[in-house]
Design a protein around this motif. Structure first.
Motif, mmCIF file in Angstrom:
data_model
loop_
_atom_site.group_PDB
_atom_site.id
_atom_site.type_symbol
_atom_site.label_atom_id
_atom_site.label_comp_id
_atom_site.label_asym_id
_atom_site.label_seq_id
_atom_site.Cartn_x
_atom_site.Cartn_y
_atom_site.Cartn_z
ATOM 1 N N TRP A 115 5.843 28.383 25.591
ATOM 2 C CA TRP A 115 6.594 28.245 26.839
ATOM 3 C C TRP A 115 6.546 26.805 27.324
ATOM 4 O O TRP A 115 7.566 26.248 27.739
ATOM 5 C CB TRP A 115 6.047 29.208 27.886
ATOM 6 N N THR A 159 10.967 25.670 39.510
ATOM 7 C CA THR A 159 9.983 25.519 38.437
ATOM 8 C C THR A 159 10.219 26.562 37.351
ATOM 9 O O THR A 159 10.334 27.755 37.658
ATOM 10 C CB THR A 159 8.557 25.695 39.001
ATOM 11 N N PRO A 160 10.260 26.155 36.081
ATOM 12 C CA PRO A 160 10.347 27.155 35.009
ATOM 13 C C PRO A 160 9.209 28.165 35.161
ATOM 14 O O PRO A 160 8.071 27.793 35.433
ATOM 15 C CB PRO A 160 10.195 26.324 33.734
ATOM 16 N N LEU A 167 7.059 21.465 30.055
ATOM 17 C CA LEU A 167 5.958 21.436 31.022
ATOM 18 C C LEU A 167 4.725 20.809 30.382
ATOM 19 O O LEU A 167 4.521 20.912 29.181
ATOM 20 C CB LEU A 167 5.626 22.843 31.516
ATOM 21 N N ALA A 191 8.851 24.777 25.132
ATOM 22 C CA ALA A 191 10.269 25.093 25.360
ATOM 23 C C ALA A 191 10.792 24.506 26.671
ATOM 24 O O ALA A 191 11.974 24.189 26.775
ATOM 25 C CB ALA A 191 10.478 26.616 25.341
ATOM 26 N N THR A 192 9.918 24.370 27.650
ATOM 27 C CA THR A 192 10.368 23.925 28.960
ATOM 28 C C THR A 192 9.998 22.476 29.271
ATOM 29 O O THR A 192 10.414 21.934 30.293
ATOM 30 C CB THR A 192 9.766 24.806 30.079
ATOM 31 N N PRO A 200 14.989 28.182 34.051
ATOM 32 C CA PRO A 200 14.355 28.619 32.806
ATOM 33 C C PRO A 200 13.288 29.665 33.149
ATOM 34 O O PRO A 200 12.402 29.404 33.966
ATOM 35 C CB PRO A 200 13.729 27.347 32.244
ATOM 36 N N LYS A 201 13.421 30.851 32.589
ATOM 37 C CA LYS A 201 12.470 31.907 32.887
ATOM 38 C C LYS A 201 12.301 32.801 31.669
ATOM 39 O O LYS A 201 13.188 32.891 30.817
ATOM 40 C CB LYS A 201 12.903 32.722 34.104
ATOM 41 N N ARG A 202 11.148 33.431 31.608
ATOM 42 C CA ARG A 202 10.855 34.321 30.481
ATOM 43 C C ARG A 202 9.968 35.452 30.977
ATOM 44 O O ARG A 202 9.042 35.238 31.764
ATOM 45 C CB ARG A 202 10.144 33.544 29.378
#
Length: 79
Positions: free
Chosen positions: A69, A15-16, A75, A72-73, A42-44
């Protein structure tokens, strides 16, 4: 959070994931270490100057971070 084991190894996470880390929070180093151990998903990591209540006192900024976020992902939020 600090003492509870994850339900599966971090390496299996797909999961991002975004962490917002408060510089004056009780465990910023732990959270940064956890972030660094995440797999190549995908991570931040967002580090904010404040306490664990930063999201309450900076609601517009917090909403923008989360909305960006999600955009970008890809979600979505189920309501």
């Amino acid at each position: 959070m600090v003492t509870t084991s994850p339900p599966a190894p971090l390496e299996q996470l797909t999961t991002p994931t975004m962490f917002v880390v408060a510089s004056e929070g009780p465990t910023p180093d732990y959270i940064v270490n956890l972030y660094q151990r995440l797999p190549a998903i995908p991570k931040r990591l967002i580090q904010v100057d404040g306490s664990v209540y930063w999201m309450l006192s900076h609601q517009r900024q917090a909403i923008a971070l989360i909305a960006d976020w999600f955009s970008a992902t890809g979600l979505t939020v189920k309501t």
